[in-house]
Design an enzyme around this catalytic site. Structure first.
Site, PDB file in Angstrom:
ATOM      1  N   HIS A  33      63.175 113.170  76.750  1.00  0.00           N
ATOM      2  CA  HIS A  33      62.187 111.532  76.174  1.00  0.00           C
ATOM      3  C   HIS A  33      62.409 111.490  74.888  1.00  0.00           C
ATOM      4  O   HIS A  33      62.264 110.040  74.198  1.00  0.00           O
ATOM      5  CB  HIS A  33      60.935 111.676  77.366  1.00  0.00           C
ATOM      6  CG  HIS A  33      61.026 111.973  78.230  1.00  0.00           C
ATOM      7  ND1 HIS A  33      60.300 112.462  79.143  1.00  0.00           N
ATOM      8  CD2 HIS A  33      61.810 110.245  79.128  1.00  0.00           C
ATOM      9  CE1 HIS A  33      60.704 112.465  80.622  1.00  0.00           C
ATOM     10  NE2 HIS A  33      60.672 110.815  80.772  1.00  0.00           N
ATOM     11  N   LYS A 145      71.238 108.309  80.282  1.00  0.00           N
ATOM     12  CA  LYS A 145      72.002 108.588  81.438  1.00  0.00           C
ATOM     13  C   LYS A 145      72.327 109.825  82.210  1.00  0.00           C
ATOM     14  O   LYS A 145      73.164 109.699  83.274  1.00  0.00           O
ATOM     15  CB  LYS A 145      73.857 109.393  80.132  1.00  0.00           C
ATOM     16  CG  LYS A 145      74.564 107.857  79.275  1.00  0.00           C
ATOM     17  CD  LYS A 145      75.671 108.441  78.308  1.00  0.00           C
ATOM     18  CE  LYS A 145      76.737 108.338  79.238  1.00  0.00           C
ATOM     19  NZ  LYS A 145      78.541 109.119  78.300  1.00  0.00           N
ATOM     20  N   VAL A 173      70.038 115.356  77.897  1.00  0.00           N
ATOM     21  CA  VAL A 173      69.301 116.498  77.149  1.00  0.00           C
ATOM     22  C   VAL A 173      69.218 118.001  78.546  1.00  0.00           C
ATOM     23  O   VAL A 173      68.567 117.427  79.332  1.00  0.00           O
ATOM     24  CB  VAL A 173      68.271 116.910  76.241  1.00  0.00           C
ATOM     25  CG1 VAL A 173      67.776 117.423  75.525  1.00  0.00           C
ATOM     26  CG2 VAL A 173      68.463 115.431  75.333  1.00  0.00           C
TER      27      VAL A 173
END
Length: 282
Positions: A33, A145, A173
């Site tokens: 985030h 994504k 990530v």
């Protein structure tokens, strides 16, 4: 950083800001985030984040009540990233009356993959995202994504409603072992956490198979079935491993596949009680 719960107060605070970069979340923030916040700052100013656990996108047997809520910790993380405003409405703030109008995505995109296994999920997502967009009125919005199908659906929604918002995709990530960061990873037991990177490795195996194959002779359904079988043998319960066109998430025809159509492989699978999703572009 201002923490605001009222839609009207948010509009008042942002009046005159013509390049708001917006990042909607459900909270329980992790490094994934926070990377969205940093990307947002590259595309607009000020950066506005939202935290709202949206009941409309949870099914009757899903984890709405136990979804982790860590607002104070989230506030500290957002402050450290220089976020200008956090919009953190209550359910009553967002839905002061029953939400009778919904945004229903097209069936060809909203009822496949995640939409097949979570009926109504994307209708709930689109409805809350549209409401958040009207509240924050951003010029830029960042979506990860990792939620590939969600990104595609929001992008099409913005296009078809002619909203003046640039949708910026953010790369997934991952932990050092490849597991995509997710708030739901905290549900994994120690043994499950050790096994969880297998989902990403399976996607890599699918990509390697496709890239190393004779596209004219390869049957994608066989590649998908083999990947599901591999996961099942290791104790997973796969919902799907599916190779789709990046452009619209439809299955490629044999002719499109042979011609080198850009693809993405997407998966969702349960490990114990935890359902994980991931994807990899091919």
């Amino acid at each position: 950083m201002k923490v605001i719960s009222s839609i009207q107060e948010l509009r008042d605070q942002l009046r005159g800001q013509n390049r708001v970069a917006f990042v909607p979340t459900m909270g329980n923030l992790h490094e994934g985030h926070l990377s969205l916040m940093r990307l947002a700052r590259q595309h607009g100013d000020p950066v506005v984040a939202s935290i709202f656990v949206n009941r409309l996108q949870f099914g009757p047997n899903e984890d709405f009540d136990k979804y982790p809520r860590t607002l104070q910790d989230d506030i500290e993380k957002l402050q450290s990233e220089g976020v200008y405003v956090l919009f953190a409405p209550t359910e009553r703030d967002m839905y002061p009356e029953p939400q009778e109008y919904r945004v229903d995505p097209p069936h060809d995109l909203g009822d496949i993959l995640e939409g097949e296994f979570r009926p109504g999920f994307f209708k709930g997502v689109c409805t809350v995202v549209m409401k958040l967009f009207t509240a924050a009125q951003p010029r830029v919005a960042v979506f990860g994504k990792k939620d590939y199908q969600q990104l595609m659906i929001v992008r099409r929604m913005v296009h078809q409603f002619a909203l003046p918002i640039e949708i910026v995709p953010a790369e997934t990530v991952r932990a050092e072992d490849g597991l995509a960061l997710s708030s739901r990873n905290r549900y994994l037991t120690e043994a499950e956490r050790a096994e969880a990177p297998m989902l990403y490795r399976t996607l890599h195996d699918v990509r390697d198979t496709v890239l190393g194959s004779d596209r004219a002779a390869t049957r994608l359904a066989t590649v998908e079935a083999d990947a599901c079988a591999t996961l099942a043998q290791r104790g997973w319960k796969p919902d799907y491993v599916s190779i789709r066109k990046r452009s619209n998430l439809q299955a490629p025809t044999p002719e499109e596949f042979a011609a080198g159509e850009p693809l993405v492989v997407l998966t969702a699978a349960k490990l114990g009680a935890t359902r994980l999703i991931d994807n990899l572009e091919i």
